[in-house]
Design a protein around this motif. Structure first.
Motif, PDB file in Angstrom:
ATOM      1  N   PHE A 161      -1.443  -7.720  -6.828  1.00 33.80           N
ATOM      2  CA  PHE A 161      -0.994  -6.719  -5.858  1.00 33.80           C
ATOM      3  C   PHE A 161      -2.102  -6.544  -4.830  1.00 33.80           C
ATOM      4  O   PHE A 161      -3.152  -5.987  -5.136  1.00 33.80           O
ATOM      5  N   ALA A 162      -1.905  -7.045  -3.596  1.00 34.50           N
ATOM      6  CA  ALA A 162      -3.006  -7.159  -2.633  1.00 34.50           C
ATOM      7  C   ALA A 162      -2.640  -6.544  -1.282  1.00 34.50           C
ATOM      8  O   ALA A 162      -2.146  -7.231  -0.385  1.00 34.50           O
ATOM      9  N   PRO A 163      -2.878  -5.243  -1.107  1.00 36.34           N
ATOM     10  CA  PRO A 163      -2.648  -4.620   0.196  1.00 36.34           C
ATOM     11  C   PRO A 163      -3.767  -4.914   1.177  1.00 36.34           C
ATOM     12  O   PRO A 163      -4.811  -5.474   0.820  1.00 36.34           O
ATOM     13  N   ASN A 164      -3.553  -4.527   2.444  1.00 33.61           N
ATOM     14  CA  ASN A 164      -4.637  -4.440   3.405  1.00 33.61           C
ATOM     15  C   ASN A 164      -5.583  -3.318   3.018  1.00 33.61           C
ATOM     16  O   ASN A 164      -5.167  -2.291   2.464  1.00 33.61           O
ATOM     17  N   ARG A 165      -6.849  -3.481   3.350  1.00 37.33           N
ATOM     18  CA  ARG A 165      -7.784  -2.368   3.224  1.00 37.33           C
ATOM     19  C   ARG A 165      -7.352  -1.224   4.140  1.00 37.33           C
ATOM     20  O   ARG A 165      -6.946  -1.436   5.273  1.00 37.33           O
ATOM     21  N   GLY A 166      -7.431   0.014   3.627  1.00 32.76           N
ATOM     22  CA  GLY A 166      -7.088   1.187   4.416  1.00 32.76           C
ATOM     23  C   GLY A 166      -5.645   1.601   4.232  1.00 32.76           C
ATOM     24  O   GLY A 166      -4.862   0.968   3.527  1.00 32.76           O
ATOM     25  N   SER A 167      -5.294   2.691   4.891  1.00 29.58           N
ATOM     26  CA  SER A 167      -3.938   3.208   4.741  1.00 29.58           C
ATOM     27  C   SER A 167      -2.931   2.419   5.547  1.00 29.58           C
ATOM     28  O   SER A 167      -1.771   2.290   5.161  1.00 29.58           O
ATOM     29  N   ALA A 169       0.038   1.178   7.536  1.00 29.52           N
ATOM     30  CA  ALA A 169       1.319   1.829   7.826  1.00 29.52           C
ATOM     31  C   ALA A 169       1.716   2.835   6.759  1.00 29.52           C
ATOM     32  O   ALA A 169       2.500   3.752   7.018  1.00 29.52           O
ATOM     33  N   ILE A 170       1.203   2.645   5.548  1.00 29.59           N
ATOM     34  CA  ILE A 170       1.538   3.521   4.416  1.00 29.59           C
ATOM     35  C   ILE A 170       0.415   3.398   3.394  1.00 29.59           C
ATOM     36  O   ILE A 170      -0.200   2.339   3.249  1.00 29.59           O
ATOM     37  N   ALA A 171       0.117   4.486   2.708  1.00 33.14           N
ATOM     38  CA  ALA A 171      -0.882   4.417   1.642  1.00 33.14           C
ATOM     39  C   ALA A 171      -0.428   3.415   0.590  1.00 33.14           C
ATOM     40  O   ALA A 171       0.672   3.534   0.045  1.00 33.14           O
ATOM     41  N   TRP A 172      -1.278   2.428   0.297  1.00 39.08           N
ATOM     42  CA  TRP A 172      -0.823   1.340  -0.571  1.00 39.08           C
ATOM     43  C   TRP A 172      -0.543   1.803  -2.001  1.00 39.08           C
ATOM     44  O   TRP A 172       0.223   1.162  -2.718  1.00 39.08           O
ATOM     45  N   THR A 173      -1.112   2.928  -2.393  1.00 35.02           N
ATOM     46  CA  THR A 173      -0.813   3.440  -3.728  1.00 35.02           C
ATOM     47  C   THR A 173       0.661   3.820  -3.867  1.00 35.02           C
ATOM     48  O   THR A 173       1.204   3.818  -4.973  1.00 35.02           O
ATOM     49  N   LYS A 174       1.319   4.151  -2.754  1.00 31.96           N
ATOM     50  CA  LYS A 174       2.742   4.498  -2.800  1.00 31.96           C
ATOM     51  C   LYS A 174       3.623   3.277  -3.049  1.00 31.96           C
ATOM     52  O   LYS A 174       4.813   3.426  -3.346  1.00 31.96           O
ATOM     53  N   CYS A 175       3.043   2.090  -2.925  1.00 32.60           N
ATOM     54  CA  CYS A 175       3.788   0.843  -3.135  1.00 32.60           C
ATOM     55  C   CYS A 175       3.508   0.222  -4.501  1.00 32.60           C
ATOM     56  O   CYS A 175       4.130  -0.788  -4.846  1.00 32.60           O
ATOM     57  N   TYR A 176       2.592   0.787  -5.252  1.00 37.64           N
ATOM     58  CA  TYR A 176       2.195   0.178  -6.529  1.00 37.64           C
ATOM     59  C   TYR A 176       3.367   0.206  -7.502  1.00 37.64           C
ATOM     60  O   TYR A 176       3.889   1.273  -7.841  1.00 37.64           O
ATOM     61  N   PRO A 177       3.796  -0.954  -8.011  1.00 40.78           N
ATOM     62  CA  PRO A 177       5.048  -1.020  -8.775  1.00 40.78           C
ATOM     63  C   PRO A 177       4.910  -0.755 -10.265  1.00 40.78           C
ATOM     64  O   PRO A 177       5.925  -0.692 -10.964  1.00 40.78           O
ATOM     65  N   GLY A 178       3.685  -0.627 -10.786  1.00 41.96           N
ATOM     66  CA  GLY A 178       3.536  -0.314 -12.202  1.00 41.96           C
ATOM     67  C   GLY A 178       2.615  -1.268 -12.929  1.00 41.96           C
ATOM     68  O   GLY A 178       2.550  -2.461 -12.615  1.00 41.96           O
ATOM     69  N   ASP A 179       1.905  -0.742 -13.912  1.00 38.04           N
ATOM     70  CA  ASP A 179       0.919  -1.544 -14.637  1.00 38.04           C
ATOM     71  C   ASP A 179       1.537  -2.708 -15.395  1.00 38.04           C
ATOM     72  O   ASP A 179       0.876  -3.731 -15.613  1.00 38.04           O
ATOM     73  N   ASP A 180       2.788  -2.567 -15.813  1.00 40.12           N
ATOM     74  CA  ASP A 180       3.404  -3.618 -16.608  1.00 40.12           C
ATOM     75  C   ASP A 180       3.796  -4.838 -15.784  1.00 40.12           C
ATOM     76  O   ASP A 180       4.075  -5.902 -16.344  1.00 40.12           O
ATOM     77  N   VAL A 181       3.795  -4.715 -14.458  1.00 42.71           N
ATOM     78  CA  VAL A 181       4.190  -5.835 -13.605  1.00 42.71           C
ATOM     79  C   VAL A 181       3.080  -6.226 -12.624  1.00 42.71           C
ATOM     80  O   VAL A 181       3.300  -6.988 -11.678  1.00 42.71           O
ATOM     81  N   VAL A 182       1.878  -5.710 -12.837  1.00 37.03           N
ATOM     82  CA  VAL A 182       0.707  -6.067 -12.026  1.00 37.03           C
ATOM     83  C   VAL A 182      -0.413  -6.461 -12.972  1.00 37.03           C
ATOM     84  O   VAL A 182      -0.707  -5.753 -13.939  1.00 37.03           O
ATOM     85  N   TYR A 206      -8.410   4.835   1.149  1.00 33.90           N
ATOM     86  CA  TYR A 206      -7.752   3.621   0.655  1.00 33.90           C
ATOM     87  C   TYR A 206      -8.550   2.364   0.997  1.00 33.90           C
ATOM     88  O   TYR A 206      -7.994   1.296   1.213  1.00 33.90           O
ATOM     89  N   GLY A 207      -9.874   2.518   1.004  1.00 32.57           N
ATOM     90  CA  GLY A 207     -10.765   1.407   1.278  1.00 32.57           C
ATOM     91  C   GLY A 207     -11.250   0.723   0.014  1.00 32.57           C
ATOM     92  O   GLY A 207     -10.628   0.803  -1.056  1.00 32.57           O
ATOM     93  N   LEU A 208     -12.407   0.077   0.124  1.00 29.55           N
ATOM     94  CA  LEU A 208     -12.899  -0.754  -0.967  1.00 29.55           C
ATOM     95  C   LEU A 208     -13.226   0.060  -2.223  1.00 29.55           C
ATOM     96  O   LEU A 208     -12.967  -0.395  -3.343  1.00 29.55           O
ATOM     97  N   GLN A 209     -13.813   1.248  -2.048  1.00 32.70           N
ATOM     98  CA  GLN A 209     -14.122   2.047  -3.228  1.00 32.70           C
ATOM     99  C   GLN A 209     -12.852   2.524  -3.909  1.00 32.70           C
ATOM    100  O   GLN A 209     -12.772   2.554  -5.150  1.00 32.70           O
ATOM    101  N   LYS A 210     -11.847   2.894  -3.129  1.00 35.58           N
ATOM    102  CA  LYS A 210     -10.571   3.311  -3.710  1.00 35.58           C
ATOM    103  C   LYS A 210      -9.955   2.176  -4.526  1.00 35.58           C
ATOM    104  O   LYS A 210      -9.408   2.413  -5.615  1.00 35.58           O
TER     105      LYS A 210
END
Length: 304
Positions: A161-167, A169-182, A206-210
């Protein structure tokens, strides 16, 4: 360690030359992209997969990393309303068979442990497989793709699961589909805003430390499928910061995007950054950049 050098067979061949430039340091992560123009290409039809499969099977400690689009016409400026419609269809299983065919082809090629960078940079504005138009159906669709690929006998895929660094268009945490499929929490990160210094890129929302903290909280390794220079030109301070970050946090793999303006070996416009890269990663000071590689080449990565 890896590098994206070209999506086709030349990418395999250039890995040997980059290794020589680094004094023998081996690139153990081979990285390429499936074209996102047609479903037949997303199914793995491109013949270049044969070359990558041969490279992977030569040594047991290598990783084959494959970026896989979630939707056809992936760079065709599809409007949000249509994207939302496509995501709903995907969440309902309409495209499962395409990904099952891809999984079958990878298993037949002898690379059942491929790292699948699925729907990369989903938090951005551009790709048709972007998350923002419908995050809930995007997550359902991801889960369906993973289920379809895992249904193939013999597979051992890892899903990154590889978003762009930073928020973006949308905070990438809102797209995280679940631990069982990542399996891996990745991030594509270039030297560009937001984040004018490397430290800014670490601490921004939502940068590198996040990414590091999120992955740790979810029990996942991290990766950097794409990283490199971009908006700030030849920037050796960024290069030092990123390489030190990689050394400290030990991602499963990292892959510099090595063509202009991002790269160091195939891009002669970044000599100071190239020197830093070589000092950090070479086993010795030796080897030369092959003739003809000191040029801009924006055609290396497959485009629609």
């Amino acid at each position: 360690m890896g590098a994206y050098l070209h999506y086709d067979t030349p990418g395999v061949e250039r890995m040997k030359e980059l290794s020589r430039w680094l004094g023998g340091t081996e690139l153990r992560a081979g990285h390429t992209y499936l074209p996102g123009d047609t479903w037949s290409n997303i199914e793995g039809a491109p013949a270049f997969l044969y070359s990558w499969a041969r490279w992977r099977k030569e040594r047991a400690d290598r990783l084959f990393v494959l970026n896989v689009p979630m939707l056809a016409r992936n760079e065709a400026d599809v409007p949000d309303g249509k994207v939302a419609e496509l995501l709903r269809s995907g969440a309902q299983g309409e495209y499962d068979h395409h990904f099952q065919r891809l999984a079958e082809r990878l298993v037949v090629l002898g690379v059942p442990d491929t790292v699948i960078v699925l729907g990369w940079e989903m938090n951005g504005f551009n790709y048709t497989h972007r998350c923002r138009p419908d995050p809930e159906n995007w997550k359902r669709y991801w889960r369906r793709i993973v289920a379809a690929m895992r249904s193939v006998e013999g597979q051992r895929f890892l899903f990154d699961f590889a978003p762009n660094r930073g928020s973006d268009a949308i905070a990438w945490t809102k797209c995280y589909p679940g631990d069982d499929v990542v399996d891996i929490v990745g991030m594509d990160t270039y030297d560009q805003p937001p984040g004018h210094t490397f430290d800014d890129q670490v601490t921004q929302p939502y940068g590198l430390q996040k990414q590091v903290d999120f992955a740790k909280a979810h029990g996942k390794p991290i990766s950097y499928p794409e990283w490199g220079l971009f908006r700030n030109g030849d920037n050796p301070e960024y290069m030092r910061g990123m390489l030190a970050w990689i050394a400290e946090h030990k991602p499963l793999y990292h892959s510099i995007t090595d063509y202009c303006p991002h790269g160091v070996w195939q891009c002669g416009q970044n000599p100071h950054s190239a020197q830093v890269f070589r000092e950090f990663l070479s086993t010795e000071q030796g080897g030369d950049r092959p003739p003809g590689f000191d040029r801009e080449d924006h055609r290396s990565r497959p485009r629609d």
